[in-house]
Write an enzyme that holds these catalytic residues in place. Structure first.
Site, mmCIF file in Angstrom:
data_model
loop_
_atom_site.group_PDB
_atom_site.id
_atom_site.type_symbol
_atom_site.label_atom_id
_atom_site.label_comp_id
_atom_site.label_asym_id
_atom_site.label_seq_id
_atom_site.Cartn_x
_atom_site.Cartn_y
_atom_site.Cartn_z
ATOM 1 N N THR A 79 0.826 -1.221 -0.084
ATOM 2 C CA THR A 79 0.127 0.030 0.087
ATOM 3 C C THR A 79 0.651 1.320 -0.132
ATOM 4 O O THR A 79 0.694 2.213 -0.790
ATOM 5 C CB THR A 79 -0.871 0.006 1.288
ATOM 6 O OG1 THR A 79 -1.778 -1.188 1.173
ATOM 7 C CG2 THR A 79 -1.875 1.297 1.351
ATOM 8 N N ARG A 100 5.453 -7.081 -7.432
ATOM 9 C CA ARG A 100 5.303 -8.334 -7.530
ATOM 10 C C ARG A 100 3.731 -8.729 -7.880
ATOM 11 O O ARG A 100 2.938 -8.019 -7.593
ATOM 12 C CB ARG A 100 5.602 -9.334 -6.331
ATOM 13 C CG ARG A 100 7.211 -9.398 -6.219
ATOM 14 C CD ARG A 100 7.619 -9.986 -4.867
ATOM 15 N NE ARG A 100 6.914 -9.245 -3.580
ATOM 16 C CZ ARG A 100 6.975 -9.880 -2.445
ATOM 17 N NH1 ARG A 100 7.287 -11.065 -2.261
ATOM 18 N NH2 ARG A 100 6.247 -9.423 -1.482
ATOM 19 N N ALA A 279 9.220 -13.994 0.041
ATOM 20 C CA ALA A 279 10.602 -13.528 0.192
ATOM 21 C C ALA A 279 11.243 -14.510 1.581
ATOM 22 O O ALA A 279 12.060 -14.316 2.187
ATOM 23 C CB ALA A 279 10.593 -12.038 0.747
ATOM 24 N N PHE A 307 8.062 -8.894 2.955
ATOM 25 C CA PHE A 307 8.456 -8.978 4.512
ATOM 26 C C PHE A 307 9.504 -7.998 5.014
ATOM 27 O O PHE A 307 9.506 -6.689 4.171
ATOM 28 C CB PHE A 307 8.849 -10.205 4.803
ATOM 29 C CG PHE A 307 7.759 -11.546 4.488
ATOM 30 C CD1 PHE A 307 6.254 -10.982 5.170
ATOM 31 C CD2 PHE A 307 8.014 -12.527 3.827
ATOM 32 C CE1 PHE A 307 5.395 -12.143 4.737
ATOM 33 C CE2 PHE A 307 6.976 -13.340 3.591
ATOM 34 C CZ PHE A 307 5.779 -13.414 4.105
ATOM 35 N N TRP A 415 -3.467 4.885 2.517
ATOM 36 C CA TRP A 415 -4.708 4.190 2.471
ATOM 37 C C TRP A 415 -5.820 4.806 2.429
ATOM 38 O O TRP A 415 -6.841 4.550 1.537
ATOM 39 C CB TRP A 415 -4.660 3.167 3.656
ATOM 40 C CG TRP A 415 -5.675 2.230 3.639
ATOM 41 C CD1 TRP A 415 -5.559 0.726 3.247
ATOM 42 C CD2 TRP A 415 -7.096 2.309 4.081
ATOM 43 N NE1 TRP A 415 -6.841 0.137 3.214
ATOM 44 C CE2 TRP A 415 -7.844 0.989 3.723
ATOM 45 C CE3 TRP A 415 -7.921 3.303 4.445
ATOM 46 C CZ2 TRP A 415 -8.990 0.949 4.121
ATOM 47 C CZ3 TRP A 415 -9.295 3.022 5.017
ATOM 48 C CH2 TRP A 415 -9.707 1.797 4.456
#
Length: 562
Positions: A79, A100, A279, A307, A415
């Site tokens: 985000t 990704r 990851a 991560f 957000w």
């Protein structure tokens, strides 16, 4: 009486957003319709011809987004990444995203999709989180075609003298399916194949995913595929895809998947979404092709690594940067009040309650990640990803700590506000890039032994005391030396929840030893995977998976995705 405000879900926000035709988005980055391979009106792949033409263009700057060790629900790193790209465009900078592709495992499980959230999302959200342009299906198919060709070789006379007990290539499926971790195949008599033990990985853990994400083009992809080790023969020597002679067939299955996908954010920022290795069990970065392509199309490329900085960022800086010949100009570390409180000892069920003392204890986790990135010689900015449950006192406490520690920090509200909520972060980054010297350097040399590389990561990135190698891992180290694999970087497979290999050790554990139970050679990808603790390459679904909330109406509109 005050009216209760209802917060829209991510999918409701995404469905209410108005997309522009992808051809229009492409024109913003100087791509014409002929440079695209269209997948409907709002998705496209960039053609091979366009990719070839872009190679000679000057490169823009890369900004890497990472995070502290997360809660199981994630800390909104994607985000922040999306909102930051929108923010750069809002302040007049030509920026793109390179992130990704989601896996159906977490989408159907607990973590959700990977298109951002709130008003900082990539669209079309439903398509991207489900089948998108079919890349993950192509990788799954190539993975399983290779498995079938290995078993056919056994059945048809085993000309490569493969030891069925030493086949290391597994089948794959893009779902969390624990029942497939260990299986027996070939039962039913001579016509049904050679009986042997087998297993499944989740597709994003397949070496073919890693190969696609680190290849520079289709030719390089085929070369890397040929180097994949699939088994060992009765003389205990490696057998490769090249020995089987099937790299051409696998390359053919992946010829379209290797091209990056172009989509857009809610604010119409161009985004390349391509490749999706995890990851914790893989290298956790989007494809090198997409990242490099984005640098040719924009002045600033915002990309993320999965991560915490102990996983995705370490792998970006040791594996992807080396392989692709790139480096970030600065690194964003995403932190949330709730994750810091978790690292300060608050149970996951109570993270919404104000707790300044636990928050303060949790700062140790953030501090370690800052030290790690600075250890690579890179400028750092902390992004506080604000949640509606964060209190004013908690936010102020974190801001004051960053000031005392001389760490650049920005409160990020993407957000709720989209790109507008990331302007402070974008401006801080521009200032840091201009002021601070970039002295990027890896923490180990490729000429170091595998054992030394692992120890460097454990001590300098995790803050651990030492490494313990199982007897199997020790034997593998001797074999890898003999096979000439010692000069490859290491990809650590480790829990994402802790700096250690024990997910229950939160905060900033010290004086711990990391156990390497075994190594997995990913020679095609170009690294050695070190498996720690209980990490698994096929996750399982939770008791109440997200799939229980998903539905589709008679018009094909999805609900329950997040």
């Amino acid at each position: 009486m005050a009216m209760k405000t209802t917060v829209k879900s991510d999918i409701e926000i995404a469905q209410a957003a108005k997309m522009k035709p992808i051809v229009e988005i492409a024109k913003k980055i100087n791509l014409e319709e002929d440079d695209l391979e269209l997948f409907g009106k709002y998705k496209a792949k960039i053609s091979s011809g366009a990719l070839a033409k872009l190679k000679t263009k000057e490169s823009g700057k890369i900004i890497l987004v990472t995070a502290i060790n997360p809660t199981p629900a994630g800390e909104g790193k994607s985000t922040v990444t999306v909102g930051l790209a929108d923010a750069f465009n809002r302040i007049g900078k030509k920026a793109m995203l390179a992130i990704r592709e989601p896996s159906l495992g977490p989408t159907m499980g607990i973590k959700g999709g990977a298109t951002g959230g709130g008003y900082a999302q990539v669209l079309p959200m439903e398509d991207i989180n489900l089948h998108f342009t079919g890349d993950l299906h192509a990788i799954t198919t190539a993975n399983n075609a290779l498995a079938a060709l290995i078993d056919n070789n056994l059945q048809q006379g085993n000309e490569l003298n493969i030891d069925p007990r030493r086949i290391v290539w597994k089948r794959a499926v893009d779902l969390n399916d624990r029942a497939l971790r260990k299986v027996v195949i070939g039962l039913g008599g001579p016509l049904q194949g050679v009986p042997r033990e087998d297993g499944f990985d989740i597709t994003v853990a397949s070496e073919i995913m890693a190969v696609l994400c680190l290849a520079s083009d289709l030719t390089d992809l085929k070369l890397r595929l040929s180097r994949i080790v699939v088994a060992y023969n009765y003389n205990k020597e490696p057998v490769t895809v090249g020995d089987l002679g099937v790299e051409g067939a696998l390359g053919l299955l992946l010829k379209d998947a290797v091209k990056p996908n172009l989509v857009q954010t809610i604010e119409h920022t161009p985004a390349l979404i391509h490749g999706g290795p995890f990851a914790n069990i893989a290298h956790g970065c989007n494809s090198a092709i997409a990242t490099i392509t984005a640098t040719k199309l924009a002045d600033y490329v915002i990309t993320e690594a999965g991560f915490g900085a102990d996983l995705g960022a370490e792998k970006f800086l040791h594996i992807k940067s080396r392989s692709a010949g790139i480096k970030p100009e600065a690194v964003v570390i995403v932190a949330t009040i709730r994750a810091l409180k978790m690292h300060g000892g608050v149970p996951k069920t109570e993270l919404v309650n104000e707790n300044v003392s636990a928050l303060t204890l949790g700062f140790a986790n953030l501090q370690k990640h800052i030290e790690t990135i600075r250890g690579f010689g890179l400028p750092v900015v902390v992004a506080i990803n604000k949640f509606i449950t964060d209190t004013e006192l908690e936010v102020e406490t974190l801001l004051e700590w960053c000031k005392r520690e001389n760490v650049e920090v920005a409160l990020t509200e993407v957000w709720e506000k989209g790109g507008e909520g990331g302007i402070e972060l974008a401006e801080k980054l521009l200032s840091v890039i201009e002021k601070e010297e970039n002295k990027f350097a890896p923490l180990y040399d490729l000429s170091d032994s595998i054992e030394s590389k692992v120890r460097t990561i454990v001590q300098k990135v995790y803050g651990g005391k030492d490494v313990e190698f199982s007897s199997k891992a020790k034997k593998q180290l001797l074999d890898f030396e003999k096979f000439g694999w010692s000069n490859l970087p290491v990809c650590m497979a480790k829990s994402q929840y802790s700096l250690s290999d024990d997910p229950t050790k939160l905060g900033r554990p010290s004086d711990f030893t990391v156990t390497i139970r075994e190594f997995k050679p990913s020679i095609g990808a170009g690294f050695i995977v070190a498996l720690t603790g209980e990490i698994m390459t096929m996750p399982g679904l939770p008791k109440k998976p997200a799939a229980l909330n998903m539905d589709v109406d008679e018009n094909g509109n999805a609900s329950g995705l997040f």
